[in-house]
Design an enzyme around this catalytic site. Structure first.
Site, PDB file in Angstrom:
ATOM      1  N   GLU A   1      63.151  68.386  42.802  1.00  0.00           N
ATOM      2  CA  GLU A   1      62.766  67.721  41.555  1.00  0.00           C
ATOM      3  C   GLU A   1      63.209  68.489  40.309  1.00  0.00           C
ATOM      4  O   GLU A   1      63.451  67.893  39.256  1.00  0.00           O
ATOM      5  CB  GLU A   1      61.256  67.472  41.520  1.00  0.00           C
ATOM      6  CG  GLU A   1      60.770  66.405  42.478  1.00  0.00           C
ATOM      7  CD  GLU A   1      60.428  66.940  43.867  1.00  0.00           C
ATOM      8  OE1 GLU A   1      60.769  68.107  44.173  1.00  0.00           O
ATOM      9  OE2 GLU A   1      59.812  66.186  44.650  1.00  0.00           O
TER      10      GLU A   1
ATOM     11  N   PHE B   1      45.234  64.636  48.947  1.00  0.00           N
ATOM     12  CA  PHE B   1      46.537  65.102  49.414  1.00  0.00           C
ATOM     13  C   PHE B   1      47.593  64.879  48.321  1.00  0.00           C
ATOM     14  O   PHE B   1      47.682  63.791  47.753  1.00  0.00           O
ATOM     15  CB  PHE B   1      46.932  64.356  50.690  1.00  0.00           C
ATOM     16  CG  PHE B   1      48.315  64.722  51.176  1.00  0.00           C
ATOM     17  CD1 PHE B   1      48.593  66.010  51.591  1.00  0.00           C
ATOM     18  CD2 PHE B   1      49.334  63.784  51.187  1.00  0.00           C
ATOM     19  CE1 PHE B   1      49.872  66.354  52.014  1.00  0.00           C
ATOM     20  CE2 PHE B   1      50.604  64.117  51.616  1.00  0.00           C
ATOM     21  CZ  PHE B   1      50.874  65.409  52.037  1.00  0.00           C
ATOM     22  N   GLN B   2      48.339  65.878  48.041  1.00  0.00           N
ATOM     23  CA  GLN B   2      49.381  65.858  47.003  1.00  0.00           C
ATOM     24  C   GLN B   2      48.814  65.471  45.635  1.00  0.00           C
ATOM     25  O   GLN B   2      49.478  64.832  44.833  1.00  0.00           O
ATOM     26  CB  GLN B   2      50.550  64.944  47.398  1.00  0.00           C
ATOM     27  CG  GLN B   2      51.337  65.522  48.570  1.00  0.00           C
ATOM     28  CD  GLN B   2      52.698  64.896  48.778  1.00  0.00           C
ATOM     29  OE1 GLN B   2      52.911  63.723  48.511  1.00  0.00           O
ATOM     30  NE2 GLN B   2      53.636  65.698  49.270  1.00  0.00           N
TER      31      GLN B   2
ATOM     32  N   LYS C   1      48.748  55.566  42.147  1.00  0.00           N
ATOM     33  CA  LYS C   1      49.389  54.644  43.085  1.00  0.00           C
ATOM     34  C   LYS C   1      48.746  53.254  43.041  1.00  0.00           C
ATOM     35  O   LYS C   1      49.449  52.237  43.110  1.00  0.00           O
ATOM     36  CB  LYS C   1      49.301  55.225  44.504  1.00  0.00           C
ATOM     37  CG  LYS C   1      50.246  54.556  45.485  1.00  0.00           C
ATOM     38  CD  LYS C   1      50.264  55.285  46.813  1.00  0.00           C
ATOM     39  CE  LYS C   1      51.247  54.635  47.775  1.00  0.00           C
ATOM     40  NZ  LYS C   1      51.213  55.282  49.097  1.00  0.00           N
TER      41      LYS C   1
END
Lengths: 583, 171
Positions: free
Chosen positions: A51, A113-114, A163
């Site tokens: 990234e 998570f993440q 999301k």
């Protein structure tokens, strides 16, 4: 009204905003956006290998085209890996919009998570950032983000999109432009400042234009205006690292770069001037040297679009808060309206010619080893001979300074380098981004053996998209600038600055489907450079240069412009604690 | 080698900002990131639609640093207006403190007497304690708290300073 998903709204907005290319890397929290991109083939997506590479590619694209660079990364590590490039863009005022995925809103704050606090982490390395929790607000935020990134002093803007917001739907229509409640950068100068600046220029006996990245950021017109104003006044022009190309290196009034590794004539002219007109530069510590000895006898005019740059480091007599192009337009118009003629600056030019005679960029040639300065000079000659549009990017270190000193730039947007943050690993991805935006240009990354390894994984990206970038490594087997400072400051105790276990760059090139060329000595230099330029597709050149060359001239830490070191014989090998403590 | 510090002056800054998530972190973070001082900071929304908040910051620094603080704050996208009340002209400033004092007998009477002098109000009492509410300048509150310390100060809560420019105009 038909509803669209957040991901589709994002992609619609990018299309509306004219985005042609996105540099990114998929992951769990951006899968809906990647799926939306799948259905919109008009937006080209460049799949990077890390990234950080995406952010520097976006910077290279932005700086070489004048359009904002767009980055798309996932949550957590995707976002944190982008932080260096975001900070780099902030320091060098590069317009960039970074879209980051985030865990769904109901998981924010649960150490999911993440999950990373992306808006928290990037709050101080962005011009502005957003966490969008409502798909109905997404379109407005995206348009506002591009507006903020590209206007005023340009910079990076992060949009963090959970999301579930990418999946949820909302009515969409293209947002109308609205006046922002609080963000209204001043772009037009107050008349009084322009008047004062023009009269001071007309009356000055020893004027200097000190120009910077702001001229480039303002657009090509600003460079044209700078050239016109310089010609009208007859005043000499110097530039920061970031501003190279705004005034042509082949121009008659060019003094070369100023500052720590600037020319003798540029720094002495700054020191002895009676008027400094700072155009889109910010009196950075690399430029001023010791502050109490910085241009002591001059009156100072400062043109900057960012009010906070004015009087931050150096107090000025006339402050002009404006876009450089707009301010220069006003100055040129007023100069002509007042009927001013260029003053007789012959005494000043005679003094400058005296400093020029020092030939501060000269170096001792060597019959057996390639001097790095010679390698850059020959690269410049060969590039000029092609007649092509040439874009040079650099990593950070000695090679960067040698490139700035020995490669001449005659146009803006052709020189891409990490000035403010000094990010090793910038140049190669920036070259990929520049090549994406300028498919017909000859794009060359001048690198060091250490810097190039910081984002070398992007070789795969160049291969995948058939980008014919060239990497020209000045290989001295050292982190050369670190070694140079250790020689100057720490009695040559070379602590961890030797590049041990370097890869075989030629074999590495072959492993990625590139062409690898090794230049071992002066006899191969010209032909090697020519082979690099003539070989289609990406090429890596391992140019073996003199290992212990130092970058001169140099103003050591804490020294004044008049205390330049011109050659190795002036090096003492140690410094006071006060000097050691400076960056 | 020793690190030098510059002389500084107290300034009261008044900001209007968009009332949005993270705005306080932007302001406070700017001060820490650039090494500026915050002596006190208050924030509350001040418009009918809850769209704008006023933040009052008491800071200190040399004039050049104060000028930078103003410019840096003004540069934040969500900041509407920054005013240095100390420079802008006469202004009033107040802070409110709640001061809990414990004591019996003569101490208790003395605490009430001092509270009267300072025009502090009793807002809670038990047989052995008071909570006083006092408003005033920082100095006045400091003095009151200093006196109560000698009598039996238990704890103090202070709001920090809010200020407005005198006269008919808004900043």
């Amino acid at each position: 009204m038909a509803e669209k998903s957040g991901a589709d709204i994002l992609v619609e907005c990018l299309l509306d905003l004219g985005v042609e290319v996105v540099f990114g890397y998929p992951g769990g929290a951006v899968l809906p956006i990647y799926d939306a991109l799948f259905n919109h083939p008009t937006i080209k997506h460049v799949l990077v290998r890390h990234e950080q590479g995406a952010t520097h590619m976006a910077e290279g694209y932005a700086r070489s085209t004048g359009k904002p660079g767009v980055v798309l990364v996932t949550s957590g590590p995707g976002a944190t890996n982008a932080v260096t490039g975001i900070t780099d863009a902030l320091m060098d005022s590069i317009p960039m919009v970074v879209i980051t995925g985030q865990v769904p809103t109901q998981l924010i704050g649960t150490d999911a998570f993440q999950e990373a606090d992306t808006v928290g982490i990037t709050r101080h390395c962005t011009k502005h950032n957003y966490l969008v929790k409502d798909p109905a607000k997404l379109a407005g935020v995206i348009h506002e983000a591009f507006h903020i990134a590209t206007t005023g002093r340009p910079g990076p803007v992060v949009i963090d999109i959970p999301k579930n917001v990418q999946i949820a739907t909302a009515p969409y229509k293209r947002p109308e432009p609205v006046a922002h409640a609080s963000y209204r950068p001043q772009t037009k100068a107050d008349a009084a400042g322009i008047d004062a600046a023009v009269e001071m220029l007309a009356a000055a006996e020893r004027p200097v234009f000190y120009t910077g990245g702001g001229v480039i950021n303002s657009g090509p017109e600003a460079s044209t205006l700078l050239r016109e104003l310089a010609a009208l006044t007859g005043a000499p022009v110097t530039s920061t690292l970031m501003g190279l190309g705004a005034y042509p290196a082949t121009g008659p009034q060019w003094l070369g770069m100023l500052g720590m590794h600037g020319t003798y004539e540029a720094n002495f002219a700054m020191n002895q001037a009676d008027l400094i007109v700072c155009v889109g530069a910010r009196f950075d510590d690399r430029v001023t040297g010791r502050l109490d000895a910085f241009s002591p006898g001059s009156r100072k005019v400062h043109i900057d679009i960012d009010r906070s740059s004015i009087n931050k480091i150096v107090d000025v007599d006339v402050a002009i808060v404006a876009d450089v192009g707009s301010a220069l337009t006003d100055m040129v118009a007023l100069w002509k309206a007042r009927g001013h003629e260029a003053a007789d600056l012959s005494a000043w030019w005679a003094q400058i010619d005296g400093w020029r005679a020092k030939k501060s960029l000269d170096y001792a040639e060597n019959a057996t080893e390639i001097m790095p300065q010679r390698a850059i000079a020959d690269l410049y000659t060969a590039c000029t001979a092609t007649g092509k549009d040439v874009i040079i990017t650099t990593e950070v270190g000695q090679h960067q300074m040698w490139a700035a000193q020995h490669f001449g730039f005659d146009a803006p947007n052709k020189w891409l380098t990490s000035g403010g943050l000094g990010t090793m690993g910038y140049g190669f991805p920036a070259a990929i981004g520049a090549q994406m935006g300028n498919p017909d240009s000859l794009v060359i990354c001048v690198a060091g053996d250490a810097s190039i390894q910081m984002n070398i994984q992007e070789m795969g990206t160049a291969s995948q998209y058939r980008l014919p970038v060239k990497i020209f490594i000045l290989n001295n087997e050292y982190m050369g600038m670190v070694r140079q400072w250790q020689e100057l400051t720490y009695q040559s105790r070379y602590s961890n600055s030797y590049s041990d276990s370097l890869p075989d760059f030629v074999k590495l090139a072959e492993a990625y489907g590139w062409t690898g060329i090794r230049i071992d000595g002066p006899a191969d230099l010209e032909s090697g450079i020519r082979a690099m330029i003539d070989t289609p597709g990406p090429v890596i050149v391992d140019c073996r240069v003199a290992k212990l060359s130092n970058c001169f001239p140099m103003i050591p830490s804490g020294a004044a412009h008049t205390e330049m070191l011109l050659d190795p014989s002036q090096v003492k090998g140690s410094m006071t604690d006060e000097a050691k403590a400076l960056v | 080698m020793h690190i030098q510090e510059e002389l500084s002056q107290r300034h009261v800054l008044s900001l209007t900002v968009s009332n949005e998530a993270g705005i306080l972190a932007r302001i406070a973070g700017l001060f820490t990131a650039r090494g500026y001082n915050i002596d006190s900071l208050t924030v509350a929304d001040i418009t009918q639609d809850h769209g704008v908040s006023r933040i009052t910051i008491v800071t200190n620094g040399p004039p050049k640093v104060i000028d930078q603080i103003m410019a840096q704050l003004d540069r934040l996208v969500s900041v509407h207006k920054v005013t240095d009340l100390t420079e802008a002209g006469p202004f009033v400033e107040r802070e409110l403190a709640l001061v809990k004092v414990a004591g019996v007998g003569e101490d208790r009477i003395e605490a009430l007497r001092l509270a009267d002098v300072f025009r502090a109000k009793v807002v809670d009492t038990t047989i052995e304690s008071f909570i006083f509410e006092i408003t005033g300048t920082t100095d006045k509150v400091d003095n009151f708290v200093g006196l109560m310390r000698q009598i039996g100060l238990v704890e103090v809560g202070r709001t920090g300073v809010v200020g407005l420019i005198r006269g008919t105009e808004a900043i």
